[in-house]
Motif scaffolding. Structure first.
Motif, PDB file in Angstrom:
ATOM      1  N   PRO A  15      -2.763  -0.882  -7.112  1.00 43.53           N
ATOM      2  CA  PRO A  15      -1.743   0.377  -6.464  1.00 43.53           C
ATOM      3  C   PRO A  15      -2.473   1.842  -6.900  1.00 43.53           C
ATOM      4  O   PRO A  15      -2.792   1.686  -8.079  1.00 43.53           O
ATOM      5  CB  PRO A  15      -0.395   0.185  -6.668  1.00 43.53           C
ATOM      6  CG  PRO A  15      -0.066  -0.964  -6.771  1.00 43.53           C
ATOM      7  CD  PRO A  15      -1.727  -1.490  -7.198  1.00 43.53           C
ATOM      8  N   LEU A  62       3.517  -4.266  -6.010  1.00 42.04           N
ATOM      9  CA  LEU A  62       3.544  -3.281  -6.092  1.00 42.04           C
ATOM     10  C   LEU A  62       3.908  -2.126  -6.727  1.00 42.04           C
ATOM     11  O   LEU A  62       4.385  -0.954  -6.677  1.00 42.04           O
ATOM     12  CB  LEU A  62       3.799  -3.591  -4.650  1.00 42.04           C
ATOM     13  CG  LEU A  62       3.147  -3.836  -3.467  1.00 42.04           C
ATOM     14  CD1 LEU A  62       3.323  -3.319  -2.180  1.00 42.04           C
ATOM     15  CD2 LEU A  62       1.985  -3.074  -3.575  1.00 42.04           C
ATOM     16  N   SER A 254       6.289  -3.247   4.222  1.00 44.92           N
ATOM     17  CA  SER A 254       4.422  -3.526   4.074  1.00 44.92           C
ATOM     18  C   SER A 254       4.829  -4.444   5.627  1.00 44.92           C
ATOM     19  O   SER A 254       3.007  -4.175   6.042  1.00 44.92           O
ATOM     20  CB  SER A 254       4.306  -3.749   3.040  1.00 44.92           C
ATOM     21  OG  SER A 254       5.638  -4.985   2.707  1.00 44.92           O
ATOM     22  N   ASP A 270      -2.144  -5.509   1.194  1.00 42.05           N
ATOM     23  CA  ASP A 270      -0.829  -4.832   0.620  1.00 42.05           C
ATOM     24  C   ASP A 270      -1.443  -3.700  -0.232  1.00 42.05           C
ATOM     25  O   ASP A 270      -0.360  -2.586   0.001  1.00 42.05           O
ATOM     26  CB  ASP A 270      -0.037  -5.370   0.393  1.00 42.05           C
ATOM     27  CG  ASP A 270       0.673  -6.330   1.189  1.00 42.05           C
ATOM     28  OD1 ASP A 270       1.509  -6.134   2.394  1.00 42.05           O
ATOM     29  OD2 ASP A 270       0.142  -7.529   1.284  1.00 42.05           O
ATOM     30  N   GLY A 271      -2.428  -3.241  -1.401  1.00 39.43           N
ATOM     31  CA  GLY A 271      -2.538  -2.180  -1.938  1.00 39.43           C
ATOM     32  C   GLY A 271      -2.962  -0.781  -1.367  1.00 39.43           C
ATOM     33  O   GLY A 271      -2.719  -0.293  -1.101  1.00 39.43           O
ATOM     34  N   PHE A 274       0.004  -0.002   0.858  1.00 40.15           N
ATOM     35  CA  PHE A 274       0.506   1.250  -0.245  1.00 40.15           C
ATOM     36  C   PHE A 274       0.012   2.260  -0.305  1.00 40.15           C
ATOM     37  O   PHE A 274       0.874   3.674  -0.488  1.00 40.15           O
ATOM     38  CB  PHE A 274       0.827   0.382  -0.932  1.00 40.15           C
ATOM     39  CG  PHE A 274       1.938   0.954  -1.912  1.00 40.15           C
ATOM     40  CD1 PHE A 274       3.466   1.148  -1.979  1.00 40.15           C
ATOM     41  CD2 PHE A 274       1.213   1.444  -3.301  1.00 40.15           C
ATOM     42  CE1 PHE A 274       3.810   2.051  -2.855  1.00 40.15           C
ATOM     43  CE2 PHE A 274       2.501   2.170  -4.496  1.00 40.15           C
ATOM     44  CZ  PHE A 274       3.148   2.216  -4.192  1.00 40.15           C
TER      45      PHE A 274
END
Length: 301
Positions: A15, A62, A254, A270-271, A274
């Motif tokens: 993140p 996250l 997400s 996912d990073g 985000f």
């Protein structure tokens, strides 16, 4: 037999910013273990098992405190909500849920789901060129029949719909008299542009407070665009337009664990997803609103 979905990548991009306290991932799914919570026999895809503990680990990666679990079409309706309900009971302070009702869902069912932490019901109206994309789910007939009972409980209707169909369906949905939450910015290819009448209808629904949306699913709107110096850049105008329409009616999710992916080149990180919020929500006050205040209000945290 359906094709097995790709697994979620083991490693994600770190993140780029620290989420505010109480931040929420407002759209994800859980599956399994399958000896307890089997998938529907008639389904469009076959995901690996991702139970509640795996989702909480995703939140922790996250830096998020809260999450909203949505019953997926592969789980079916009615009894298919059991995997979500089990997760809600295991993590009652961190999680809320969105269930998929069957035509025979009773008031007793709805009350039990509410006690467990369910705060809305999902309806699958998603078609492209008039053809349904996913099997299972509750349709418009179930929605119209159950809407008064959702209203009694203070629930909303989460709508899985292709934004171009909102031109025709929007007025019909508004007549239900309950809050609407449109999944994934209307799940429309970015090539259609922000001036598409359906996307403009979505913006109008937000502006008048008749609907919410999730600025989620960038990987669905622009498949394969998650690399490079500015990943998913073509999605930026859509997120910006929705936030401009009404920032008090927007949440983020997400879409973990990214079901129905079969091409590794399209599987999102996912990073990276985000970190899009660093562009879309550049100031701390807006970030707090979309990640904390709005979901707390919508999902009753």
């Amino acid at each position: 037999m359906t094709r097995p979905c790709l697994p979620v990548p083991e490693h994600l991009t770190a993140p780029a910013f620290r989420a505010p306290a109480g931040a929420c991932d407002s759209h994800a799914h859980v599956f399994g273990p399958y000896h307890r919570f089997p998938l529907a026999d008639d389904r469009s895809y076959t995901p690996a098992a991702y139970p509640a503990d795996a989702f909480v680990a995703h939140l922790d990666q996250l830096g998020l405190e809260r999450g909203v679990l949505v019953t997926a079409s592969a789980s079916g309706t009615g009894v298919g909500n059991a995997v979500v309900l089990d997760a809600l009971r295991k993590y009652p302070t961190r999680l809320r849920g969105i269930a998929v009702p069957a035509p025979d869902t009773t008031d007793k069912d709805l009350d039990a789901w509410h006690a467990a932490g369910v705060r809305g019901a999902r309806f699958n109206l998603y078609q492209v060129d008039g053809h349904a994309v996913y099997r299972n789910g509750a349709g418009i007939d179930v929605l119209e029949a159950i809407a008064p009972r959702l209203r009694e409980r203070g629930w909303h209707a989460q709508i899985w719909i292709h934004a171009p169909d909102l031109v025709e369906m929007g007025p019909r949905l508004k007549k239900l008299g309950i809050p609407l939450v449109v999944d994934h910015m209307g799940r429309m290819a970015t090539t259609r542009g922000v001036n598409d009448p359906g996307f403009q209808a979505l913006c109008a629904l937000l502006a008048e407070g008749a609907a919410w949306t999730k600025i989620s699913g960038a990987d669905r709107l622009a498949p394969g665009a998650g690399t490079g110096a500015t990943p998913y850049a073509s999605v930026d105008p859509f997120a910006t337009a929705l936030l401009a329409a009404n920032p008090d009616q927007v949440v983020w999710g997400s879409d973990w664990p990214h079901i129905n992916y079969f091409d590794p080149a399209h599987m999102p990180d996912d990073g990276v997803l985000f970190n899009l919020l660093a562009r879309w929500l550049p100031d701390a006050a807006l970030r707090e609103r979309v990640l904390v205040t709005n979901p707390a209000r919508l999902y009753d945290f």
